[in-house]
Design a protein around this motif. Sequence first.
Motif, PDB file in Angstrom:
ATOM      1  N   LEU A   6     -12.352-101.931  22.054  1.00 16.56           N
ATOM      2  CA  LEU A   6     -11.674-103.227  21.380  1.00 16.56           C
ATOM      3  C   LEU A   6     -13.046-103.836  21.059  1.00 16.56           C
ATOM      4  O   LEU A   6     -13.303-104.602  19.812  1.00 16.56           O
ATOM      5  CB  LEU A   6     -11.201-104.163  22.513  1.00 16.56           C
ATOM      6  CG  LEU A   6      -9.706-103.898  22.801  1.00 16.56           C
ATOM      7  CD1 LEU A   6      -8.958-104.508  24.002  1.00 16.56           C
ATOM      8  CD2 LEU A   6      -8.966-103.438  21.661  1.00 16.56           C
ATOM      9  N   ALA A   7     -14.050-103.963  21.845  1.00 22.35           N
ATOM     10  CA  ALA A   7     -15.471-104.698  21.393  1.00 22.35           C
ATOM     11  C   ALA A   7     -16.052-103.960  20.167  1.00 22.35           C
ATOM     12  O   ALA A   7     -16.525-104.578  19.076  1.00 22.35           O
ATOM     13  CB  ALA A   7     -16.489-104.720  22.446  1.00 22.35           C
ATOM     14  N   GLY A   8     -15.850-102.826  19.913  1.00 20.19           N
ATOM     15  CA  GLY A   8     -16.475-102.220  18.756  1.00 20.19           C
ATOM     16  C   GLY A   8     -15.641-102.487  17.684  1.00 20.19           C
ATOM     17  O   GLY A   8     -16.191-102.699  16.401  1.00 20.19           O
ATOM     18  N   ARG A  62      -5.886-106.417  10.271  1.00 23.14           N
ATOM     19  CA  ARG A  62      -6.045-107.618  10.345  1.00 23.14           C
ATOM     20  C   ARG A  62      -4.927-108.221  11.204  1.00 23.14           C
ATOM     21  O   ARG A  62      -5.428-109.195  11.910  1.00 23.14           O
ATOM     22  CB  ARG A  62      -5.384-108.177   8.880  1.00 23.14           C
ATOM     23  CG  ARG A  62      -6.650-108.279   7.741  1.00 23.14           C
ATOM     24  CD  ARG A  62      -6.133-108.854   6.779  1.00 23.14           C
ATOM     25  NE  ARG A  62      -4.905-108.365   5.928  1.00 23.14           N
ATOM     26  CZ  ARG A  62      -5.021-107.455   4.960  1.00 23.14           C
ATOM     27  NH1 ARG A  62      -6.241-107.018   4.866  1.00 23.14           N
ATOM     28  NH2 ARG A  62      -3.762-107.373   4.418  1.00 23.14           N
ATOM     29  N   ALA A  63      -3.781-107.765  11.639  1.00 26.50           N
ATOM     30  CA  ALA A  63      -2.795-108.135  12.758  1.00 26.50           C
ATOM     31  C   ALA A  63      -3.651-107.815  14.009  1.00 26.50           C
ATOM     32  O   ALA A  63      -3.034-108.496  14.969  1.00 26.50           O
ATOM     33  CB  ALA A  63      -1.621-107.354  12.349  1.00 26.50           C
ATOM     34  N   PHE A  64      -4.482-106.817  14.151  1.00 21.24           N
ATOM     35  CA  PHE A  64      -4.753-106.335  15.534  1.00 21.24           C
ATOM     36  C   PHE A  64      -5.892-107.120  15.869  1.00 21.24           C
ATOM     37  O   PHE A  64      -6.502-107.359  17.219  1.00 21.24           O
ATOM     38  CB  PHE A  64      -5.122-104.975  15.250  1.00 21.24           C
ATOM     39  CG  PHE A  64      -5.660-104.511  16.616  1.00 21.24           C
ATOM     40  CD1 PHE A  64      -4.687-104.391  17.959  1.00 21.24           C
ATOM     41  CD2 PHE A  64      -6.942-103.778  16.897  1.00 21.24           C
ATOM     42  CE1 PHE A  64      -5.101-103.948  19.137  1.00 21.24           C
ATOM     43  CE2 PHE A  64      -7.283-103.355  18.150  1.00 21.24           C
ATOM     44  CZ  PHE A  64      -6.366-103.087  19.250  1.00 21.24           C
ATOM     45  N   LEU A  65      -6.644-108.035  15.017  1.00 21.62           N
ATOM     46  CA  LEU A  65      -7.856-108.784  15.221  1.00 21.62           C
ATOM     47  C   LEU A  65      -7.726-109.614  16.240  1.00 21.62           C
ATOM     48  O   LEU A  65      -8.728-109.670  17.180  1.00 21.62           O
ATOM     49  CB  LEU A  65      -8.446-109.018  13.894  1.00 21.62           C
ATOM     50  CG  LEU A  65     -10.029-109.880  14.004  1.00 21.62           C
ATOM     51  CD1 LEU A  65     -11.059-108.990  14.761  1.00 21.62           C
ATOM     52  CD2 LEU A  65     -10.608-110.022  12.763  1.00 21.62           C
ATOM     53  N   ASP A  66      -6.899-110.825  16.050  1.00 21.79           N
ATOM     54  CA  ASP A  66      -6.755-112.026  16.995  1.00 21.79           C
ATOM     55  C   ASP A  66      -6.341-111.598  18.270  1.00 21.79           C
ATOM     56  O   ASP A  66      -7.095-111.973  19.287  1.00 21.79           O
ATOM     57  CB  ASP A  66      -5.896-112.989  16.264  1.00 21.79           C
ATOM     58  CG  ASP A  66      -6.619-113.619  15.153  1.00 21.79           C
ATOM     59  OD1 ASP A  66      -7.805-113.680  15.201  1.00 21.79           O
ATOM     60  OD2 ASP A  66      -5.914-114.294  14.433  1.00 21.79           O
ATOM     61  N   PRO A  67      -5.329-110.620  18.348  1.00 21.97           N
ATOM     62  CA  PRO A  67      -5.051-110.019  19.812  1.00 21.97           C
ATOM     63  C   PRO A  67      -6.445-109.548  20.496  1.00 21.97           C
ATOM     64  O   PRO A  67      -6.363-109.696  21.743  1.00 21.97           O
ATOM     65  CB  PRO A  67      -3.941-109.355  19.707  1.00 21.97           C
ATOM     66  CG  PRO A  67      -3.359-109.870  18.395  1.00 21.97           C
ATOM     67  CD  PRO A  67      -4.318-110.210  17.558  1.00 21.97           C
ATOM     68  N   ALA A  68      -7.127-108.675  19.857  1.00 24.20           N
ATOM     69  CA  ALA A  68      -8.299-107.900  20.430  1.00 24.20           C
ATOM     70  C   ALA A  68      -9.255-109.185  20.975  1.00 24.20           C
ATOM     71  O   ALA A  68      -9.965-108.967  21.849  1.00 24.20           O
ATOM     72  CB  ALA A  68      -8.869-107.116  19.363  1.00 24.20           C
ATOM     73  N   ARG A  69      -9.457-110.081  19.826  1.00 29.30           N
ATOM     74  CA  ARG A  69     -10.260-111.209  20.209  1.00 29.30           C
ATOM     75  C   ARG A  69     -10.023-111.766  21.673  1.00 29.30           C
ATOM     76  O   ARG A  69     -10.705-112.176  22.472  1.00 29.30           O
ATOM     77  CB  ARG A  69     -10.400-112.240  19.210  1.00 29.30           C
ATOM     78  CG  ARG A  69     -11.380-111.618  17.985  1.00 29.30           C
ATOM     79  CD  ARG A  69     -11.099-112.659  16.907  1.00 29.30           C
ATOM     80  NE  ARG A  69     -12.249-112.396  15.941  1.00 29.30           N
ATOM     81  CZ  ARG A  69     -12.100-112.754  14.746  1.00 29.30           C
ATOM     82  NH1 ARG A  69     -10.911-113.619  14.386  1.00 29.30           N
ATOM     83  NH2 ARG A  69     -12.972-112.587  13.599  1.00 29.30           N
ATOM     84  N   ARG A  70      -8.662-111.999  21.626  1.00 30.46           N
ATOM     85  CA  ARG A  70      -8.198-112.756  23.107  1.00 30.46           C
ATOM     86  C   ARG A  70      -8.245-111.884  24.179  1.00 30.46           C
ATOM     87  O   ARG A  70      -8.628-112.427  25.265  1.00 30.46           O
ATOM     88  CB  ARG A  70      -6.708-113.172  22.884  1.00 30.46           C
ATOM     89  CG  ARG A  70      -6.467-114.322  21.845  1.00 30.46           C
ATOM     90  CD  ARG A  70      -4.941-114.709  21.867  1.00 30.46           C
ATOM     91  NE  ARG A  70      -3.846-113.763  21.397  1.00 30.46           N
ATOM     92  CZ  ARG A  70      -3.537-113.897  20.287  1.00 30.46           C
ATOM     93  NH1 ARG A  70      -3.941-114.589  19.412  1.00 30.46           N
ATOM     94  NH2 ARG A  70      -2.562-112.954  20.116  1.00 30.46           N
ATOM     95  N   LEU A  72     -10.690-109.533  24.638  1.00 32.83           N
ATOM     96  CA  LEU A  72     -12.287-109.639  25.198  1.00 32.83           C
ATOM     97  C   LEU A  72     -12.470-111.085  25.691  1.00 32.83           C
ATOM     98  O   LEU A  72     -13.315-111.024  26.662  1.00 32.83           O
ATOM     99  CB  LEU A  72     -12.868-109.327  24.051  1.00 32.83           C
ATOM    100  CG  LEU A  72     -12.727-107.945  23.261  1.00 32.83           C
ATOM    101  CD1 LEU A  72     -13.613-107.904  22.137  1.00 32.83           C
ATOM    102  CD2 LEU A  72     -13.427-106.974  24.147  1.00 32.83           C
ATOM    103  N   ALA A  73     -11.935-112.272  25.189  1.00 28.47           N
ATOM    104  CA  ALA A  73     -12.155-113.238  25.709  1.00 28.47           C
ATOM    105  C   ALA A  73     -11.683-113.679  27.046  1.00 28.47           C
ATOM    106  O   ALA A  73     -12.271-113.969  27.916  1.00 28.47           O
ATOM    107  CB  ALA A  73     -11.551-114.593  24.836  1.00 28.47           C
ATOM    108  N   ASP A  74     -10.406-113.007  27.341  1.00 33.12           N
ATOM    109  CA  ASP A  74      -9.909-113.158  28.764  1.00 33.12           C
ATOM    110  C   ASP A  74     -10.690-112.213  29.646  1.00 33.12           C
ATOM    111  O   ASP A  74     -10.703-112.687  30.768  1.00 33.12           O
ATOM    112  CB  ASP A  74      -8.345-112.836  28.607  1.00 33.12           C
ATOM    113  CG  ASP A  74      -7.650-113.714  28.048  1.00 33.12           C
ATOM    114  OD1 ASP A  74      -7.830-114.707  28.023  1.00 33.12           O
ATOM    115  OD2 ASP A  74      -6.246-113.178  27.668  1.00 33.12           O
ATOM    116  N   LEU A  75     -11.136-110.987  29.088  1.00 32.93           N
ATOM    117  CA  LEU A  75     -12.137-110.129  29.921  1.00 32.93           C
ATOM    118  C   LEU A  75     -13.370-111.061  30.396  1.00 32.93           C
ATOM    119  O   LEU A  75     -13.660-110.813  31.426  1.00 32.93           O
ATOM    120  CB  LEU A  75     -12.328-108.979  29.149  1.00 32.93           C
ATOM    121  CG  LEU A  75     -13.364-107.923  29.819  1.00 32.93           C
ATOM    122  CD1 LEU A  75     -12.827-107.499  31.166  1.00 32.93           C
ATOM    123  CD2 LEU A  75     -13.685-106.705  29.107  1.00 32.93           C
TER     124      LEU A  75
END
Length: 299
Positions: A6-8, A62-70, A72-75
């Motif tokens: 996800l970070a990558g 594009r659809a995957f980007l915001d959930p992936a950011r969330r 990583l933020a939660d992590l």
Amino acid sequence: MEFRHLAGFVAVAEELHFGRAAARLHIAQPPLSQQIRQLEHELGVQLFERSTRSVRLTSAGRAFLDPARRVLADLDVARRAAQAGGRGEVGRVTIGFAGASSHETLPVLTKAVRARHPGIELVLRGQTYSGEAVTKVADGDHDLGFVRLPVHREGVRVRLIEREFLVAALPAEHPLARHHEIRLPDLAAEPFITFPGTRGSAVRDALVHACLAAGFRPGIVQEAPDSHTMLALVGAGVGVTLTVSSVQHIRIPGMVYRPLAGAPNVLELALAWRADNPSAALRSVLAVAEEVLPTPEIV
């Protein structure tokens, strides 16, 4: 799916360049490209449109980007919480105390802990007599207890924080109330009020021992669950009592305090905790207590 995938993905999505994303992540470009391919294979979609000149997000990317950011933020929040917990900056510490006798010490500790470690929740359990507090600490129900010394319980550590002494509490109209101090034998015929005998009250034990040392067994006619109730009963003329000097802030109409004549009957107040308690929050509270409630000097 691994968090590094996800970070990558987020790094490539924000840089739109594999070389810059790899540099940002401090890894080589080939492993990053492999991570993205593994992620796309697991998701079953293509996340990027790649060409020799550009990288663009697909609609799936594009659809995957915001959930992936969330995620990583939660992590990151979880990581910080775990690290803070390990340092004793957050957590919960349960403290047992008797009540009025902790009037001068408990507020000092709680205010200091909340000022220095606002992430630590203090759960305060009142009307926990000394014997009960030792048992609850030993059993793991409480992290910390205000207790009277001595304590003889395997695995429980204690540190002295205050020395107090017994005083007499009398109805204001009692003939002995006119005296500046009370000889304990003069109370031999008086009805006594004190704490329950089945809950490990060290103050009750000290009262009985002091009276026995003065040559009589106290006639206990009434038990009370706390200092306020006990002293109110004294003020109502039900009887007399011996209590600790730290409760003299309690003012009851029709009741007076008088010191006892002779050598003072000293009671030592201490903090107790399990030696093997793994709580980092408890260690932080104990460190604060060491500073704001230091062990008194030997007198």
